[in-house]
Design a protein around this motif. Structure first.
Motif, PDB file in Angstrom:
ATOM      1  N   VAL A 179       0.848  -1.195   0.000  1.00 47.69           N
ATOM      2  CA  VAL A 179       0.000   0.000   0.000  1.00 47.69           C
ATOM      3  C   VAL A 179       0.883   1.244   0.000  1.00 47.69           C
ATOM      4  O   VAL A 179       2.101   1.169   0.194  1.00 47.69           O
ATOM      5  N   ASP A 180       0.262   2.381  -0.192  1.00 45.40           N
ATOM      6  CA  ASP A 180       1.032   3.627  -0.273  1.00 45.40           C
ATOM      7  C   ASP A 180       1.366   4.160   1.120  1.00 45.40           C
ATOM      8  O   ASP A 180       0.893   3.651   2.145  1.00 45.40           O
ATOM      9  N   ASP A 181       2.177   5.191   1.131  1.00 48.50           N
ATOM     10  CA  ASP A 181       2.633   5.756   2.403  1.00 48.50           C
ATOM     11  C   ASP A 181       1.464   6.238   3.259  1.00 48.50           C
ATOM     12  O   ASP A 181       1.469   6.075   4.482  1.00 48.50           O
ATOM     13  N   ALA A 182       0.460   6.803   2.619  1.00 46.34           N
ATOM     14  CA  ALA A 182      -0.671   7.342   3.378  1.00 46.34           C
ATOM     15  C   ALA A 182      -1.396   6.246   4.143  1.00 46.34           C
ATOM     16  O   ALA A 182      -1.790   6.429   5.302  1.00 46.34           O
ATOM     17  N   GLU A 183      -1.560   5.086   3.516  1.00 45.80           N
ATOM     18  CA  GLU A 183      -2.242   3.979   4.189  1.00 45.80           C
ATOM     19  C   GLU A 183      -1.385   3.400   5.308  1.00 45.80           C
ATOM     20  O   GLU A 183      -1.885   3.083   6.395  1.00 45.80           O
ATOM     21  N   ARG A 184      -0.095   3.290   5.066  1.00 49.50           N
ATOM     22  CA  ARG A 184       0.801   2.807   6.136  1.00 49.50           C
ATOM     23  C   ARG A 184       0.766   3.763   7.326  1.00 49.50           C
ATOM     24  O   ARG A 184       0.730   3.326   8.491  1.00 49.50           O
ATOM     25  N   GLU A 185       0.782   5.041   7.034  1.00 49.27           N
ATOM     26  CA  GLU A 185       0.761   6.041   8.105  1.00 49.27           C
ATOM     27  C   GLU A 185      -0.567   6.028   8.852  1.00 49.27           C
ATOM     28  O   GLU A 185      -0.601   6.214  10.070  1.00 49.27           O
ATOM     29  N   VAL A 187      -2.525   3.409   9.396  1.00 49.62           N
ATOM     30  CA  VAL A 187      -2.552   2.251  10.291  1.00 49.62           C
ATOM     31  C   VAL A 187      -1.585   2.467  11.454  1.00 49.62           C
ATOM     32  O   VAL A 187      -1.910   2.174  12.613  1.00 49.62           O
ATOM     33  N   ALA A 188      -0.400   2.981  11.176  1.00 51.05           N
ATOM     34  CA  ALA A 188       0.564   3.238  12.251  1.00 51.05           C
ATOM     35  C   ALA A 188      -0.001   4.233  13.259  1.00 51.05           C
ATOM     36  O   ALA A 188       0.151   4.059  14.480  1.00 51.05           O
ATOM     37  N   ALA A 189      -0.648   5.272  12.785  1.00 55.85           N
ATOM     38  CA  ALA A 189      -1.235   6.267  13.688  1.00 55.85           C
ATOM     39  C   ALA A 189      -2.316   5.630  14.551  1.00 55.85           C
ATOM     40  O   ALA A 189      -2.449   5.937  15.748  1.00 55.85           O
ATOM     41  N   GLY A 190      -3.097   4.722  13.963  1.00 51.20           N
ATOM     42  CA  GLY A 190      -4.116   4.033  14.733  1.00 51.20           C
ATOM     43  C   GLY A 190      -3.546   3.172  15.838  1.00 51.20           C
ATOM     44  O   GLY A 190      -4.207   2.924  16.854  1.00 51.20           O
ATOM     45  N   LEU A 191      -2.310   2.735  15.660  1.00 49.55           N
ATOM     46  CA  LEU A 191      -1.623   1.952  16.684  1.00 49.55           C
ATOM     47  C   LEU A 191      -0.867   2.839  17.681  1.00 49.55           C
ATOM     48  O   LEU A 191      -0.259   2.323  18.622  1.00 49.55           O
ATOM     49  N   GLY A 192      -0.890   4.145  17.455  1.00 52.59           N
ATOM     50  CA  GLY A 192      -0.121   5.052  18.302  1.00 52.59           C
ATOM     51  C   GLY A 192       1.347   5.094  17.945  1.00 52.59           C
ATOM     52  O   GLY A 192       2.181   5.457  18.784  1.00 52.59           O
ATOM     53  N   LEU A 193       1.679   4.749  16.707  1.00 54.48           N
ATOM     54  CA  LEU A 193       3.076   4.682  16.274  1.00 54.48           C
ATOM     55  C   LEU A 193       3.369   5.660  15.145  1.00 54.48           C
ATOM     56  O   LEU A 193       4.242   5.413  14.310  1.00 54.48           O
ATOM     57  N   GLU A 194       2.676   6.750  15.117  1.00 53.85           N
ATOM     58  CA  GLU A 194       2.873   7.730  14.054  1.00 53.85           C
ATOM     59  C   GLU A 194       4.330   8.194  14.021  1.00 53.85           C
ATOM     60  O   GLU A 194       4.890   8.646  15.020  1.00 53.85           O
ATOM     61  N   GLY A 195       4.954   8.027  12.864  1.00 47.35           N
ATOM     62  CA  GLY A 195       6.337   8.454  12.686  1.00 47.35           C
ATOM     63  C   GLY A 195       7.366   7.510  13.279  1.00 47.35           C
ATOM     64  O   GLY A 195       8.562   7.807  13.226  1.00 47.35           O
ATOM     65  N   PHE A 270      -0.574  -2.563   7.952  1.00 50.22           N
ATOM     66  CA  PHE A 270       0.277  -3.035   9.043  1.00 50.22           C
ATOM     67  C   PHE A 270       1.466  -3.820   8.504  1.00 50.22           C
ATOM     68  O   PHE A 270       2.625  -3.578   8.882  1.00 50.22           O
ATOM     69  N   LEU A 271       1.200  -4.774   7.601  1.00 51.90           N
ATOM     70  CA  LEU A 271       2.267  -5.633   7.088  1.00 51.90           C
ATOM     71  C   LEU A 271       3.202  -4.868   6.154  1.00 51.90           C
ATOM     72  O   LEU A 271       4.421  -5.075   6.178  1.00 51.90           O
ATOM     73  N   SER A 272       2.650  -3.984   5.335  1.00 55.65           N
ATOM     74  CA  SER A 272       3.498  -3.177   4.452  1.00 55.65           C
ATOM     75  C   SER A 272       4.359  -2.198   5.237  1.00 55.65           C
ATOM     76  O   SER A 272       5.455  -1.827   4.800  1.00 55.65           O
ATOM     77  N   GLY A 273       3.858  -1.785   6.391  1.00 52.39           N
ATOM     78  CA  GLY A 273       4.552  -0.728   7.133  1.00 52.39           C
ATOM     79  C   GLY A 273       5.597  -1.190   8.106  1.00 52.39           C
ATOM     80  O   GLY A 273       6.408  -0.377   8.579  1.00 52.39           O
ATOM     81  N   CYS A 274       5.633  -2.481   8.428  1.00 50.64           N
ATOM     82  CA  CYS A 274       6.621  -2.923   9.424  1.00 50.64           C
ATOM     83  C   CYS A 274       8.010  -3.007   8.797  1.00 50.64           C
ATOM     84  O   CYS A 274       8.159  -3.315   7.614  1.00 50.64           O
ATOM     85  N   GLU A 275       9.004  -2.720   9.605  1.00 51.24           N
ATOM     86  CA  GLU A 275      10.385  -2.841   9.125  1.00 51.24           C
ATOM     87  C   GLU A 275      10.701  -4.294   8.812  1.00 51.24           C
ATOM     88  O   GLU A 275      11.342  -4.612   7.799  1.00 51.24           O
ATOM     89  N   VAL A 276      10.277  -5.187   9.700  1.00 51.46           N
ATOM     90  CA  VAL A 276      10.417  -6.632   9.514  1.00 51.46           C
ATOM     91  C   VAL A 276       9.162  -7.280  10.073  1.00 51.46           C
ATOM     92  O   VAL A 276       8.667  -6.880  11.129  1.00 51.46           O
ATOM     93  N   LEU A 277       8.637  -8.282   9.375  1.00 62.14           N
ATOM     94  CA  LEU A 277       7.573  -9.116   9.940  1.00 62.14           C
ATOM     95  C   LEU A 277       8.258 -10.350  10.499  1.00 62.14           C
ATOM     96  O   LEU A 277       8.780 -11.190   9.750  1.00 62.14           O
ATOM     97  N   ALA A 278       8.315 -10.456  11.819  1.00 59.86           N
ATOM     98  CA  ALA A 278       9.033 -11.544  12.481  1.00 59.86           C
ATOM     99  C   ALA A 278       8.059 -12.649  12.866  1.00 59.86           C
ATOM    100  O   ALA A 278       7.079 -12.406  13.580  1.00 59.86           O
ATOM    101  N   TYR A 279       8.348 -13.861  12.428  1.00 59.05           N
ATOM    102  CA  TYR A 279       7.455 -14.999  12.666  1.00 59.05           C
ATOM    103  C   TYR A 279       8.313 -16.229  12.967  1.00 59.05           C
ATOM    104  O   TYR A 279       8.426 -17.155  12.158  1.00 59.05           O
ATOM    105  N   PRO A 280       8.929 -16.254  14.170  1.00 59.51           N
ATOM    106  CA  PRO A 280       9.902 -17.309  14.476  1.00 59.51           C
ATOM    107  C   PRO A 280       9.272 -18.588  15.021  1.00 59.51           C
ATOM    108  O   PRO A 280       9.680 -19.138  16.044  1.00 59.51           O
TER     109      PRO A 280
END
Length: 378
Positions: A179-185, A187-195, A270-280
């Motif tokens: 997704v584009d930056d706006a959509e990633r932002e 979702v991140a803002a909704g999680l309280g992780l803006e920026g 959420f998935l597009s915006g994470c630095e890494v999706l960790a699934y160990p």
């Protein structure tokens, strides 16, 4: 061919087996077979919209718990089979009626009840190992989501190799895509992780997901960083008793979020915006969150256990199961944006392969139906 699919095992939130049935049914209909579905009354409108060409048979009984549903399966389902006379019964969640009169195909999602009993409650482990043994010996054909699940089942049960049909899960790229930056932002803002950057995890917080070691590995990787990425554990609460002690040991300057289930419309962001999706994970029947993250172009870190290399191939990064191995891999990926970008591109390309479509999965299911019918006639 007329197939009766027993969809009464689907949970109210449509998770787990619900996702599998939900995505498979439209593609089954497109193969040309006649599909009838036994459904709980609460799901009638959903499947009427999802599969308008399927014949729906609502179950009026209140199947509010596993015991009630299993009782209906052994009594009400045979009566329905007798009434509508399908060519094949598909039981999509391990169990099937003893008195069935027609060929039976059973889906076995997971063999970790045998290989990793410590990852399940004792009651659940006993129930599902018993159900799997019964299905392997009694069903006419079996569908599994990976070769690893087939091989692990055969290792512990030891009979019926010719009955297995490997049908990978598919991924809906209309939902899971970069997704584009706006959509990633958003979702991140909704999680309280803006920026802020974050490491993501998606799945039920159960023992086999190895979340305590992920938490400890993330702390080891980033505790000295000036701005450590947050860790977001998205998914159902689960029953892993090791998570709370691991969280108690997280330094106060580091952020862990547990938002629970994320809305479907937020998952791509959420998935597009994470630095890494960790699934160990220590073991999976398939590992659908890995495939969904790949389709979103995420850099995925997972393990080489059971089915996960079948899904990830060369398009994901791998690590060991212990906290130190997870930490090393996170540090390496964090320090190498070019590699993360390359992994994201490779992951998206692999997730787009035909083998990971529900159309391909439906074809294998039809092959299983045909094999069951042929065996029954012989």
């Amino acid at each position: 061919m007329k197939v009766l699919l027993d969809a009464t095992a689907i949970p109210a939130n449509l998770g787990g087996v619900g996702r599998y049935v939900d995505d498979l049914v439209p593609e089954l209909l497109d193969t040309g077979l006649q599909l009838a579905m036994a459904v709980q009354e609460r799901d009638v409108e959903h499947f009427r919209a999802k599969a308008p060409r399927a014949r729906l048979f609502p179950v009026s009984e209140r199947l509010t718990n596993r015991g009630a549903r299993l009782a209906w399966e052994q009594t009400g389902l045979p009566a329905l089979i007798h009434r509508i006379r399908p060519d094949v019964l598909h039981s999509p969640h391990y169990t099937y009626p003893a008195a069935h009169q027609v060929p039976v195909v059973v889906t076995l999602h997971d063999a970790t009840f045998f290989s990793h009993p410590q990852a399940h409650s004792r009651l659940k482990q006993v129930f599902f190992t018993t159900a799997i043994r019964r299905a392997v010996r009694g069903a006419d054909a079996l569908v599994v989501p990976s070769a690893a699940t087939r091989d692990e089942t055969l290792r512990f049960v030891g009979v019926g190799a010719s009955k297995f049909h490997v049908a990978y899960h598919g991924v809906d790229t209309q939902v899971f895509h970069p997704v584009d930056d706006a959509e990633r932002e958003r979702v991140a803002a909704g999680l309280g992780l803006e920026g802020r950057r974050y490491i993501g995890f998606l799945g039920t917080l159960e023992p086999r997901k190895n979340v305590p070691n992920l938490i400890e590995g993330w702390v080891r990787a980033f505790h000295d960083a000036d701005e450590p990425p947050a860790l977001v554990l998205a998914g159902g609460k689960g029953w892993d008793e090791g998570i709370e002690p691991a969280l108690d040991a997280v330094p106060s300057h580091m952020t862990v979020l547990r938002p629970g289930y994320l809305p479907l419309e937020d998952l791509a962001g959420f998935l597009s915006g994470c630095e890494v999706l960790a699934y160990p994970s220590i073991a999976e029947g398939f590992g659908l969150p890995v495939l969904e993250a790949m389709a979103c172009g995420a850099a995925v870190l997972t393990t080489r256990e059971t089915s996960l290399p079948e899904v990830g191939g060369d398009a994901v990064a791998y690590c060991g199961l212990d906290a130190e191995a997870i930490a090393r891999a996170l540090v390496e990926l964090d320090a190498d944006p070019a590699r993360r970008a390359a992994l994201g591109r490779a992951a998206q390309a692999r997730a787009a392969e035909e083998q990971f479509t529900w159309r391909a999965s439906a074809r294998v299911h039809v092959e299983a139906y045909e094999a069951a019918l042929a065996l029954h006639r012989r």
